[in-house]
Write a protein that holds these residues in place. Structure first.
Motif, PDB file in Angstrom:
ATOM      1  N   PHE A  14     -39.263  67.582  72.520  1.00 34.24           N
ATOM      2  CA  PHE A  14     -40.179  68.706  72.720  1.00 34.24           C
ATOM      3  C   PHE A  14     -41.504  68.085  73.162  1.00 34.24           C
ATOM      4  N   PRO A  15     -41.696  67.953  74.469  1.00 35.37           N
ATOM      5  CA  PRO A  15     -42.772  67.123  75.018  1.00 35.37           C
ATOM      6  C   PRO A  15     -44.185  67.512  74.607  1.00 35.37           C
ATOM      7  N   ASP A  16     -44.437  68.786  74.359  1.00 34.88           N
ATOM      8  CA  ASP A  16     -45.800  69.236  74.075  1.00 34.88           C
ATOM      9  C   ASP A  16     -46.076  69.436  72.591  1.00 34.88           C
ATOM     10  N   ARG A  17     -45.208  68.917  71.730  1.00 35.38           N
ATOM     11  CA  ARG A  17     -45.334  69.199  70.301  1.00 35.38           C
ATOM     12  C   ARG A  17     -45.788  67.976  69.509  1.00 35.38           C
ATOM     13  N   GLY A  18     -46.575  68.243  68.470  1.00 44.57           N
ATOM     14  CA  GLY A  18     -47.033  67.209  67.560  1.00 44.57           C
ATOM     15  C   GLY A  18     -46.226  67.219  66.271  1.00 44.57           C
ATOM     16  N   HIS A  19     -46.741  66.550  65.247  1.00 39.42           N
ATOM     17  CA  HIS A  19     -45.979  66.364  64.015  1.00 39.42           C
ATOM     18  C   HIS A  19     -45.849  67.650  63.195  1.00 39.42           C
ATOM     19  N   SER A  20     -46.635  68.661  63.532  1.00 43.49           N
ATOM     20  CA  SER A  20     -46.558  69.938  62.814  1.00 43.49           C
ATOM     21  C   SER A  20     -45.492  70.862  63.374  1.00 43.49           C
ATOM     22  N   LEU A  21     -44.652  70.374  64.265  1.00 43.95           N
ATOM     23  CA  LEU A  21     -43.758  71.236  65.037  1.00 43.95           C
ATOM     24  C   LEU A  21     -42.787  72.069  64.215  1.00 43.95           C
ATOM     25  N   VAL A  22     -42.510  71.698  62.968  1.00 42.83           N
ATOM     26  CA  VAL A  22     -41.554  72.491  62.186  1.00 42.83           C
ATOM     27  C   VAL A  22     -42.219  73.602  61.376  1.00 42.83           C
ATOM     28  N   PHE A  23     -43.558  73.618  61.312  1.00 46.55           N
ATOM     29  CA  PHE A  23     -44.198  74.677  60.524  1.00 46.55           C
ATOM     30  C   PHE A  23     -45.431  75.272  61.204  1.00 46.55           C
ATOM     31  N   ASP A  24     -45.713  74.914  62.458  1.00 45.34           N
ATOM     32  CA  ASP A  24     -46.810  75.555  63.171  1.00 45.34           C
ATOM     33  C   ASP A  24     -46.299  76.783  63.931  1.00 45.34           C
ATOM     34  N   HIS A  25     -47.131  77.343  64.809  1.00 48.39           N
ATOM     35  CA  HIS A  25     -46.773  78.599  65.472  1.00 48.39           C
ATOM     36  C   HIS A  25     -45.527  78.472  66.353  1.00 48.39           C
ATOM     37  N   GLY A  26     -45.150  77.264  66.745  1.00 47.57           N
ATOM     38  CA  GLY A  26     -43.986  77.075  67.611  1.00 47.57           C
ATOM     39  C   GLY A  26     -42.721  76.660  66.882  1.00 47.57           C
ATOM     40  N   TRP A  27     -42.691  76.825  65.573  1.00 42.33           N
ATOM     41  CA  TRP A  27     -41.546  76.357  64.780  1.00 42.33           C
ATOM     42  C   TRP A  27     -40.236  76.982  65.236  1.00 42.33           C
ATOM     43  N   ARG A  28     -40.291  78.253  65.679  1.00 45.06           N
ATOM     44  CA  ARG A  28     -39.059  78.981  65.983  1.00 45.06           C
ATOM     45  C   ARG A  28     -38.289  78.341  67.147  1.00 45.06           C
ATOM     46  N   GLU A  29     -39.009  77.805  68.128  1.00 49.95           N
ATOM     47  CA  GLU A  29     -38.335  77.153  69.253  1.00 49.95           C
ATOM     48  C   GLU A  29     -37.491  75.980  68.776  1.00 49.95           C
ATOM     49  N   VAL A  30     -38.048  75.189  67.874  1.00 49.52           N
ATOM     50  CA  VAL A  30     -37.326  74.029  67.345  1.00 49.52           C
ATOM     51  C   VAL A  30     -36.158  74.486  66.471  1.00 49.52           C
ATOM     52  N   ALA A  31     -36.414  75.452  65.606  1.00 53.91           N
ATOM     53  CA  ALA A  31     -35.370  75.936  64.703  1.00 53.91           C
ATOM     54  C   ALA A  31     -34.213  76.558  65.475  1.00 53.91           C
ATOM     55  N   ASP A  32     -34.529  77.357  66.497  1.00 49.53           N
ATOM     56  CA  ASP A  32     -33.469  77.978  67.300  1.00 49.53           C
ATOM     57  C   ASP A  32     -32.627  76.918  68.003  1.00 49.53           C
ATOM     58  N   PHE A  33     -33.262  75.850  68.464  1.00 50.54           N
ATOM     59  CA  PHE A  33     -32.504  74.775  69.115  1.00 50.54           C
ATOM     60  C   PHE A  33     -31.543  74.132  68.129  1.00 50.54           C
ATOM     61  N   THR A  34     -31.992  73.906  66.890  1.00 51.63           N
ATOM     62  CA  THR A  34     -31.102  73.276  65.907  1.00 51.63           C
ATOM     63  C   THR A  34     -29.918  74.177  65.582  1.00 51.63           C
ATOM     64  N   LEU A  35     -30.141  75.474  65.493  1.00 54.85           N
ATOM     65  CA  LEU A  35     -29.045  76.398  65.222  1.00 54.85           C
ATOM     66  C   LEU A  35     -28.029  76.408  66.365  1.00 54.85           C
ATOM     67  N   ALA A  36     -28.526  76.399  67.594  1.00 52.19           N
ATOM     68  CA  ALA A  36     -27.624  76.371  68.748  1.00 52.19           C
ATOM     69  C   ALA A  36     -26.824  75.077  68.769  1.00 52.19           C
ATOM     70  N   TRP A  37     -27.472  73.976  68.425  1.00 46.33           N
ATOM     71  CA  TRP A  37     -26.780  72.675  68.381  1.00 46.33           C
ATOM     72  C   TRP A  37     -25.693  72.688  67.310  1.00 46.33           C
ATOM     73  N   LEU A  38     -25.997  73.243  66.133  1.00 46.47           N
ATOM     74  CA  LEU A  38     -24.985  73.315  65.076  1.00 46.47           C
ATOM     75  C   LEU A  38     -23.800  74.174  65.498  1.00 46.47           C
ATOM     76  N   ARG A  39     -24.053  75.255  66.195  1.00 46.87           N
ATOM     77  CA  ARG A  39     -22.951  76.094  66.679  1.00 46.87           C
ATOM     78  C   ARG A  39     -22.064  75.314  67.631  1.00 46.87           C
ATOM     79  N   ARG A  40     -22.686  74.483  68.465  1.00 49.62           N
ATOM     80  CA  ARG A  40     -21.893  73.674  69.403  1.00 49.62           C
ATOM     81  C   ARG A  40     -21.016  72.653  68.659  1.00 49.62           C
ATOM     82  N   GLN A  41     -21.430  72.287  67.467  1.00 49.13           N
ATOM     83  CA  GLN A  41     -20.641  71.342  66.658  1.00 49.13           C
ATOM     84  C   GLN A  41     -19.585  72.067  65.824  1.00 49.13           C
ATOM     85  N   GLY A  42     -19.565  73.402  65.910  1.00 46.65           N
ATOM     86  CA  GLY A  42     -18.628  74.173  65.109  1.00 46.65           C
ATOM     87  C   GLY A  42     -19.016  74.306  63.672  1.00 46.65           C
ATOM     88  N   LEU A  43     -20.308  74.165  63.402  1.00 44.57           N
ATOM     89  CA  LEU A  43     -20.802  74.204  62.025  1.00 44.57           C
ATOM     90  C   LEU A  43     -21.661  75.437  61.767  1.00 44.57           C
TER      91      LEU A  43
END
Length: 265
Positions: A236-265
């Motif tokens: 996530f090129p424009d993100r700092g260390h607060s990326l999991v709890f700042d205003h843009g957290w949802r973009e990161v969280a949604d990516f992780t959920l999509a990745w887990l779905r691709r793993q069948g989890l």
């Protein structure tokens, strides 16, 4: 996806476990059973933790990892482990130990074998590493230090608000252990990166992160080159260390959920 798959969220240094609350709500809505147990010495709330920093002192990577393994032992199934910063290091250790079905390591703390040491990382850790006695103490960041280490990629007003809401003292020991990992034969920051009989791993790096610069996250990812297990990397090129709890957290969280779905989890 199996119903009600457990997910364990592991916070990093200087941030309370309650900062995962938005992720937990999102994961719960997606059919998972999320928990964020906190580190040993953490109190139930941010305010209570700030009032008792001595409870956090001298807690190391090994003890923090073991406390999460005890939580996992009480679950009905192997969980997915999602960790941020030092929580990302711990997530990798738990995955390699065979106690997790998959892991997501967001801006993960430096594991043994990672060699880059950018100036920004040194400056972020300086409030702790500048005094050897801090190894056995709990150290709190100032608002200004938090701004450099966590909030450099967001407006100052937001950084200050996040500091007021989530920042807690953190044990100095993990930083000393990670910084000395490449010189220690039995470092607690070591991870078996060559292991192939493990679940999938996603490493995430923030391009503007000062605390764990992306070159460090990428170096950790490259250490898994000899493993045949699934290991993916996302920037996530424009993100700092607060990326999991700042205003843009949802973009990161949604990516992780999509990745887990691709793993069948």
């Amino acid at each position: 996806m199996p119903s009600s798959k457990p997910v364990v969220f592991v916070h990093g240094l200087w941030i309370h476990a309650d900062a995962w609350e938005s992720w937990a709500e999102l994961y719960r809505a997606a059919g998972y059973e999320p928990i964020a147990p906190g580190w040993p010495g953490d109190s139930r709330t941010v305010a209570m933790t700030r009032q008792n920093p001595a409870a956090l002192a001298n807690r190391g990577i090994g003890e923090i990892t073991e406390s999460h393994l005890k939580v996992i032992a009480g679950l009905d199934a192997k969980p997915i482990v999602v960790g941020h910063s030092f929580g990302g290091l711990i997530a990798q250790k738990i995955l390699a130990s065979g106690h997790a079905a998959a892991a997501v390591a967001v801006d993960p703390g430096q594991i043994k074998g990672v060699k880059p040491l950018p100036f920004a990382q040194i400056r972020s850790a300086f409030p702790v590493l500048s005094k050897p006695g801090n190894k056995k103490r709990a150290v709190a960041l100032t608002e200004k230090q938090f701004r450099y280490a966590f909030g450099n990629a967001i407006p100052k007003e937001e950084s200050d608000a996040l500091f007021a809401r989530w920042a807690i003292p953190g044990p100095g020991r993990p930083l000393f252990e990670a910084s000395a990992a490449n010189f220690s034969k039995n470092s607690p920051a070591a991870v078996d990166t060559g292991k192939s009989d493990r679940g999938p791993l996603l490493v995430i790096g923030g391009g503007k992160d000062h605390t764990v610069p992306e070159v460090v996250a990428k170096a950790a990812y490259k250490l898994y080159a000899h493993s045949s297990a699934i290991t993916d990397y996302q920037s996530f090129p424009d993100r700092g260390h607060s990326l999991v709890f700042d205003h843009g957290w949802r973009e990161v969280a949604d990516f992780t959920l999509a990745w887990l779905r691709r793993q069948g989890l």
